[in-house]
Motif scaffolding. Sequence first.
Motif, PDB file in Angstrom:
ATOM      1  N   CYS A 165     -66.564 -14.590 -53.469  1.00 55.22           N
ATOM      2  CA  CYS A 165     -65.853 -14.837 -52.215  1.00 55.22           C
ATOM      3  C   CYS A 165     -66.070 -16.269 -51.724  1.00 55.22           C
ATOM      4  O   CYS A 165     -65.132 -16.916 -51.253  1.00 55.22           O
ATOM      5  CB  CYS A 165     -66.297 -13.855 -51.138  1.00 55.22           C
ATOM      6  SG  CYS A 165     -65.611 -12.220 -51.374  1.00 55.22           S
ATOM      7  N   GLN A 166     -67.291 -16.752 -51.846  1.00 54.70           N
ATOM      8  CA  GLN A 166     -67.571 -18.121 -51.399  1.00 54.70           C
ATOM      9  C   GLN A 166     -66.789 -19.129 -52.222  1.00 54.70           C
ATOM     10  O   GLN A 166     -66.165 -20.038 -51.676  1.00 54.70           O
ATOM     11  CB  GLN A 166     -69.069 -18.407 -51.507  1.00 54.70           C
ATOM     12  CG  GLN A 166     -69.817 -17.852 -50.304  1.00 54.70           C
ATOM     13  CD  GLN A 166     -71.245 -18.352 -50.235  1.00 54.70           C
ATOM     14  OE1 GLN A 166     -71.693 -19.144 -51.062  1.00 54.70           O
ATOM     15  NE2 GLN A 166     -71.977 -17.860 -49.235  1.00 54.70           N
TER      16      GLN A 166
ATOM     17  N   GLY B  47     -63.132 -18.906 -51.437  1.00 57.06           N
ATOM     18  CA  GLY B  47     -62.883 -19.495 -50.126  1.00 57.06           C
ATOM     19  C   GLY B  47     -62.628 -20.995 -50.261  1.00 57.06           C
ATOM     20  O   GLY B  47     -61.697 -21.540 -49.674  1.00 57.06           O
ATOM     21  N   ASP B  48     -63.440 -21.672 -51.099  1.00 56.76           N
ATOM     22  CA  ASP B  48     -63.267 -23.110 -51.325  1.00 56.76           C
ATOM     23  C   ASP B  48     -61.970 -23.406 -52.082  1.00 56.76           C
ATOM     24  O   ASP B  48     -61.186 -24.246 -51.691  1.00 56.76           O
ATOM     25  CB  ASP B  48     -64.444 -23.672 -52.142  1.00 56.76           C
ATOM     26  CG  ASP B  48     -65.759 -23.581 -51.359  1.00 56.76           C
ATOM     27  OD1 ASP B  48     -65.677 -23.443 -50.115  1.00 56.76           O
ATOM     28  OD2 ASP B  48     -66.842 -23.633 -51.982  1.00 56.76           O
TER      29      ASP B  48
ATOM     30  N   VAL C   6     -59.544 -14.334 -47.555  1.00 55.99           N
ATOM     31  CA  VAL C   6     -60.565 -13.767 -48.438  1.00 55.99           C
ATOM     32  C   VAL C   6     -61.454 -12.878 -47.575  1.00 55.99           C
ATOM     33  O   VAL C   6     -62.145 -13.363 -46.687  1.00 55.99           O
ATOM     34  CB  VAL C   6     -61.403 -14.871 -49.123  1.00 55.99           C
ATOM     35  CG1 VAL C   6     -62.505 -14.247 -49.992  1.00 55.99           C
ATOM     36  CG2 VAL C   6     -60.516 -15.783 -49.956  1.00 55.99           C
TER      37      VAL C   6
ATOM     38  N   ALA D 113     -58.729 -22.785 -50.119  1.00 54.65           N
ATOM     39  CA  ALA D 113     -58.667 -23.389 -48.781  1.00 54.65           C
ATOM     40  C   ALA D 113     -57.366 -24.154 -48.558  1.00 54.65           C
ATOM     41  O   ALA D 113     -56.852 -24.207 -47.443  1.00 54.65           O
ATOM     42  CB  ALA D 113     -59.865 -24.311 -48.563  1.00 54.65           C
TER      43      ALA D 113
END
Length: 286
Positions: A133-134, A137-138, A148, A141
């Motif tokens: 997820c992290q 997310g990037d 997400v 973006a």
Amino acid sequence: MSDHTNSSQTASAESTVETPLVWDHLSDVRTRLHQADGLLFGTDFDGTLSPIEENPDSPEPTETNLRSLRALRDHPQVSPAVISGRGLADLRERVGIEGVDYVGNHGLELGIDGQRETHPDAEAAEPVIEDICQTLGDRLAGIDGTVVENKGVTATIHYRMVDREEVKTVQNHVKEVVSELGKDEVEIHDGKESLELRPAADWDKGTAISQLLAHTEVWLPLYIGDDTTDEAAFEEIRPDGITVHVGDNHKTAADYRVRTPAEAEVFIRWVVTDGLALVESTDDTR
Ligand SMILES: [Mg+2]
């Protein structure tokens, strides 16, 4: 436990025949309710108890559906359960009715009789889901409208609000990141205008409904839902249970359908106003 692979093959073979509207078969539903000693009433959340919203944060059950759920809960021979792809805590808060069973994350998180139980493989995959997820997310973006949503043991990547020509890019990023970081523990499933990331664990909405049934007497299961993940619940309980798909997807294992969430609300209300009287009228042998 039924073999889901086999039953879905059967379902798709049968899907050339259009699934009939439940309104044309209420006499059959009435007969089965009349024969039942009790009712396990299972329902999906998004697109069934609540209208589908653009923003995954906004859906709430309609007032009428909340009233229906309370009436089902208050009936001694009915056990209502809401089974959703949302996380268990989120789902419980959104519905907010005590005395209803909740199942989150498509069957991986069970809250039955107030007890929480999570699939062990799903719990182990939680840090992997977090990592994915992290990174997503990037990478996402720059694409407007992507959401997400980390749901703990699963995640949903929503693209309902994304420009149609960018959807493929979102899907490719998801596939890439999952193959980089997923460690073969995470699977991608198609959702409604979304991709679902799930641990490779064998609990689904079908196993959830059979676990719920184990908590009742020999009761008639009814299940209503609009998602592809609801098919596992339909397959688990048909042909004995009452199965209702919400929408125009004719490739469903459900025996009946309603067209929209608004019609689902009318059907659920019908179960309360007409159906419960039939369950009640069964001879009580106690
Ligand atoms: Mg749904």
